[in-house]
Design an enzyme around this catalytic site. Sequence first.
Site, PDB file in Angstrom:
ATOM      1  CB  CYS A 132      -0.938  -0.015   1.189  1.00 17.75           C
ATOM      2  SG  CYS A 132      -1.839  -1.562   1.287  1.00 17.75           S
ATOM      3  CG  HIS A 168      -2.182   4.156   5.288  1.00 14.56           C
ATOM      4  ND1 HIS A 168      -2.137   4.156   3.914  1.00 14.56           N
ATOM      5  CD2 HIS A 168      -2.285   2.846   5.655  1.00 14.56           C
ATOM      6  CE1 HIS A 168      -2.204   2.900   3.477  1.00 14.56           C
ATOM      7  NE2 HIS A 168      -2.297   2.096   4.508  1.00 14.56           N
ATOM      8  CG  HIS A 172      -6.342   1.014   0.708  1.00 18.21           C
ATOM      9  ND1 HIS A 172      -5.374   1.662  -0.050  1.00 18.21           N
ATOM     10  CD2 HIS A 172      -5.665   0.379   1.692  1.00 18.21           C
ATOM     11  CE1 HIS A 172      -4.182   1.401   0.460  1.00 18.21           C
ATOM     12  NE2 HIS A 172      -4.332   0.624   1.510  1.00 18.21           N
TER      13      HIS A 172
END
Lengths: 97, 401, 354
Positions: free
Chosen positions: B163, B296, B331
Site C-alpha cells: 500500500c 493512511h 483504498h
Amino acid sequence: MIIFAAHVFLSFMEDLKTTLKQQIIESLNLQGMKPEDIDDNAPLFGDGLGLDSIDSLELMVLLERNYGIKIEDAREGRKVLGSVQTMAEYIQQHRTV
Amino acid sequence: MEKIVVSSVGILSALGCGMHQNIQALLQKKSGLHFPVHLQSVHAQEFLLGEVNFSNEEMAMLVGLQENMQGLTRTTLLSLVALQELMGKIDRALLRDEPVALINASTVGGMCSVEDHYLDFIEPGKRGDFIQYINSSDCGDSTERAARYFGLKPLMATISTACSSSANAVIMGARLIQQGVVKRAICGGTDALCRFTLNGFNSLKNVDKGPCRPFDQTRFGLNLGEGAGYLLLEKEEDAKARGAEILAYLGGYANSNDAYHPTAPSPDGAGAFRTMEQALKHAKLQPEDISYINAHGTATINNDAAEGLAIQQLFAEKVPYFSSTKAFTGHTLAAAGAIEAIFSIISLQQQAVFANLNFTTPMEELSITPVTDTLENVPVQHVMSNSFGFGGNNVSLIFSK
Amino acid sequence: MIKHPLYIKAACAISPQHSFGDTPVLDPVVPSEGNRFVAVDVDYRAFINPVAIRRMSRLLKMSISAAMKCLQNAGVSMPDAIITGTGRGSAGDMQHFLKDMIMMKEEALNPTFFIQSTYNAPNGWIALQSKSTGYNQTFVHRGISLELALLDAQLLLTETGDNQNILIGSYDETTADYFVVKEKLNYWKKETVASEHLYQNNETLGTIAGEGAAFFVVSGEKEGATCSIESLEIIHQPAPTMIRNKVHEVLAANGLTTDDIDVVLCGRSGDVRFEAWYNVLEDFTTQTIAGFKHLCGEYETTSGFALWLAHHIFSQASVPESTILQKGDRKEIRHVLIINHFILDTVSITLLRG
C-alpha cells in the site's frame, strides 16, 4: 437411558475434538505435533501454542470449509477460537454440514 | 539540496477523471464509493467499492486505443488516462530530449485480466486469444506500455511495496533528480479492482461492507478502490526555466520499516512515528509546521489505532487537522500514495482540508479526532501524506506551498 | 548509471547448484530435468524462527535464508537498508490463492497465500528478523529488477555516506504453473536439452527455466570487500550493435579497454533469438568467457546468480571449470564484466573490479 445418551454425546464430543485437533495441526502445519499434544483447554493463542492473528484467520477458514460455519467478525472469531474445547462447543451448536 | 517541485499531475479515481472532478468531489464531500458496475465478482453486490466510473472500452477511447486493445488491461488503461492529464502540462519533446524517469507502482499488475484467463493459462498446450494477457501479469507491464504509448525512452522502474508503493515511487523519482541521474521524473502508481485483491482482503476479514469509518471507534475495515495517480517532479530551477506552474514543493520524505509483523503494524505506532518524524527532519520542519495530515487511515482496526497513536505522540499538544480520504476513494493500494499526494497538493492549492467522512465515535485509545467536515479558507502551508503497507513498509511525504 | 562504486562485502545464493556454502561449491554440477531447474533446498530452519516457518512458501524460505546467511557472512547483524528486486515475487502463493479463488468460487480462502503473495513479503520478514527499521524497497521490473535495486543502493550510499551496510537481494521461483504459462510464449525449448549442452543447442527458440535467491551486503567502503561494482548499464530491447557499443562505452568511461577485462560472464541461454546479442564476445579473444545459465536456468533475476558467481570468482581468484566457455590467458583476475539479458526485453552490463 439418560446415562446412555450422555455417554453417546460425550464420545461424540471426544471424537470431534480429536478430529478438530488433527485439522488444526494440518491447517496450521504444526509439524511434529500430534492431537494428544494439544490440551482441550489450553489457550490456542498467546502463550499456548504460540499462534498469531493470521492463524486465527486460518482457523476460521477451517471452520467454514469443514463445518460450514462462517464467522464474519475477526473479534467474534477470537472468542470462539479460545481453545479446542470452545471451538468444539461452538461447532456443536452452529455446524451446518 | 535543490528544491524538488511538482509541476504537473494526473489523476483518475472513483471521484472522477482529472483534477477538476476530484477537487469538486472533495470540496463537496461526495464519496465515490458504490457497488461495482465493472468488477465481476460473486461479492459484487456485497461490498461498496471505489470503482472508477469508466469501462475499459471508454478508457481506451479516451486515449485513442479503442482499435488496438491487444493485451491492454484495466491496470494499464487507468494509468494511461491519468498520465494523459499529466502530459498536458509539459512539452512532450522535452521529455524525449532530456533524461526522464518513469517510476510506476502496482501491487498485482494485470491481475484484473489474468484472473479471467488463468485456467486457460495453465492448461498445457492450450492456445487462444488469452495469450495476449500472459505478460500483463508482470507489474512492469503497465510501465513499459505507458512509456511506449507516450513515445518516451525513460529510465523505467516499477515498485511494489503493497500500500505504500506509489509513495515510494515519488521518493525514488525525487532522489534520481537530486543526484542528477535524470532531469525529470514521472512518479505514481496504478491498480485496478480485481477479484484477487477483493477476496484477499476479505480473507483477512478486514473489508467493511458499508462505507468505511476511518479513526472511528466503530470502524470495521476498509473499502477497496482503484485508480491511478502521477506526479511530474523536477528541480525548481528547471520548472521555472520552462515557465511551468509550480503546484507544490516536495519538502521531505521518509521510508522506514516497522520490523514488527508481516502484516500488522506495531500496535503502539512506533513504526508510523519513526517514519513521520524522519520525514519532518528531512523537510527541516517541526511538528507544529504541519497544517494537515492526509492519513493512511484505512479504517482497519490495526492501522488506525497505530497511526492515531503515532500522530498523537508526535504532534502532542499541537495535532494538526488530520483525516483519511479513503472513505472518498476507497483504498486504491499501489495508487493510494500518489492519489493522496495529489490530494495533499489540492489541499495546499485550495487552502482546504478534507472531511474524514462517516466519523461519529471517537476511538477509546485516542484523545484526538479527525476533521469531520471539509473546511475551506484554512491556512495550509505544509501537508503530510502517510502511506503504510504490508511488510511494515512505511512512507511519509511532505508537500509544501 | 552507477557513479559511485558499490563494494560487495558478502554474497550468498540459493540456486539449482550447490552455492550456499554448506557443501562444496558447484560440485558436483546439478543438471536440469525436463528443461527446468529447481533450487537446492538448504536447512531453512537454521535461519528462520520455527513458529514463522510453518506457513512459509519455498520462495520465502529461500529468500530469508539467503539473506540471513549473507548478513552472517558479512558479520552484519542489522543492515541499514534492505533493497530487493524480483520478477514475480511469491508467484507460487499468488497462483495458489488465485486457483483456490476460482475453484472455491470466492469463498473460504486461506489468507496466508494472499499475504505472502505480496512482492515485498520477503523484505518484511528479513526486516523483522534482522530488526532493520531502515530504508526498505522492492523493485518488480522484469529482467532489470535487481539492477534497479543496485542503482537504488548507490543513490542511498551517496545520500547517507559510505559506511552503511545495505542488504541487496533478488528472488524468483519457477512453479509448475509458470513453466506451462511461459511455454506458450516460447520461453522454454520444445526439445528436452541436457543443461550441460545448453550452448550447443542454440539454433532453436527457448531455453531452460530456473530459479533462485541471491543476496549481497554492499557498502561504500572498500575495507573488507571482495570486489566492487564500478558500472551498471541497462538497455531496453536492444539491437546487437547497441550492446557492443555500450560495452565499449562502459569500458572507456572507466578508463579501460577490452584488454583490461580478465573474465566475461555472459548470460547466453541457447535461445536462437538472443545469440546475436552476445556478438560483442568476439571482441574478447584472450579473456576467459564463462556462462552461467546452464547452471541456474533462466528467470528475471539471473543477474543475482551472475553477481554471486563473480563474487565467488574474485574470492577464489579462479574461474570454476564448469562455467568456462573459452579459456583465457590471464594470470590474475582484476576485472570481470557481466553481460546478461532477459527474454525479449533487456540487457544489463555490469563491470566489477577485484
